[in-house]
Design an enzyme around this catalytic site. Structure first.
Site, short mmCIF file in Angstrom:
data_model
loop_
_atom_site.label_atom_id
_atom_site.label_comp_id
_atom_site.label_asym_id
_atom_site.label_seq_id
_atom_site.Cartn_x
_atom_site.Cartn_y
_atom_site.Cartn_z
N CYS A 19 56.65 79.52 -26.30
CA CYS A 19 56.64 80.59 -25.29
C CYS A 19 55.77 81.71 -25.83
CB CYS A 19 58.06 81.08 -25.03
SG CYS A 19 58.19 82.48 -23.89
N CYS A 67 50.30 81.02 -21.02
CA CYS A 67 51.74 80.82 -20.81
C CYS A 67 51.95 79.33 -20.65
CB CYS A 67 52.21 81.57 -19.56
SG CYS A 67 53.93 81.20 -19.07
#
Length: 284
Positions: A72, A184
């Site tokens: 992440c 992302c």
């Protein structure tokens, strides 16, 4: 001895890293932890994120993993450095593949667009990185938080996704870009949708493979097996082969139920499609 690797993300985006890791490290097993109680991370405060990350990493340590990948970019932006030295196992975070895109020479053809969450786009970590590698000022940034919500619902190429992207890209000169950095892990699902917004398809970059290679280096430095011992070639993971035997999935500390696992399977199927697109583009 098989190495057991924890992969942590705010939700289902980190499955894109897991998808690559399953193929690159065929001798490894995995614990996947999606903190879906608190997704999306990209719109939370730094203090909230540090609390979520602390709880998630503690769970993985208790699960007996040998190493952790924070799959992440947003969590890495605010938390990885502070937690790495306090944990008893190697920890590897994500970084947008800006340097990779710049070093590829794509900036000589057009500009480079980095798409990420609002926290990553505004964070010091990305701007420090740009200060080191974007010496010719080739890079622009765009925040696409809506893609995280679409990914968590398993919606990847529907008209509502295309409408959202058209709105977010509306102020950009899309013809100016030769490359897009997916900053992302949730955004990997949307390569086809993003690609359709551009007249001339851009080249995509992400940090997945680089993160896994860094994990291998960390495991070797710690004297641990790295999972490279067996070469089984590309896998089709959407049918469950090579997945259920090697991966245990949790959502904020709870084992995934049948409905949630069906969504995971849908995500892996989409990532298989993305992988086929990547291989097609690579041979052009």
């Amino acid at each position: 001895m098989s190495v057991r690797i924890g992969v942590f993300d705010s939700g289902l985006g980190g499955l894109s890293v897991l998808h690559d890791a399953l193929q690159m490290l065929p001798g490894a097993s995995f614990v996947y932890y999606a903190d879906q109680d608190h997704v999306p991370y990209g719109e939370k405060t730094d203090d909230e994120l540090r609390g979520y990350v602390r709880e998630s990493l503690s769970f993985l340590i208790d699960a007996g993993v040998d190493a952790i990948v924070i799959a992440c970019n947003t969590a890495t932006t605010v938390a990885t450095k502070g937690f790495r030295s306090t944990l008893p196992v190697p920890v590897v975070g994500m970084e947008p593949a800006v340097k990779l895109a710049i070093d590829s020479g794509m900036g000589a053809i057009g500009r480079i667009l980095v798409a990420a969450t609002p926290v990553t786009v505004a964070g010091d970590k990305l701007h420090v990185l740009l200060g080191h590698v974007d010496l010719a000022h080739e890079v622009d940034l765009v925040a696409l938080p809506g893609l995280v919500r679409f990914a968590e619902r398993g919606v990847f190429e529907a008209p509502e996704v295309l409408g959202y992207l058209a709105g977010e890209f509306g102020a950009l000169d899309l013809g100016a870009y030769s490359a897009i950095v997916l900053g992302c892990t949730h955004f990997d699902y949307f390569r086809m949708a993003i690609r359709s917004c551009f007249g001339e398809p851009p080249r995509f970059f992400n940090g997945n493979a680089g993160t896994i290679r860094q994990l291998v280096r960390k495991l070797r430095a710690a004297g641990l097996p790295c999972g490279l011992e067996e070469d089984i070639g590309p896998l089709c993971l959407s049918d469950g082969v090579g997945f259920h035997e090697r991966v245990t999935c949790y959502s904020s500390g709870r084992l995934l139920d049948g409905r949630q696992m069906a969504l995971v399977s849908r995500c892996m199927e989409q990532l298989d499609r993305v992988g086929r697109l990547c291989r097609t583009e690579a041979v052009r």
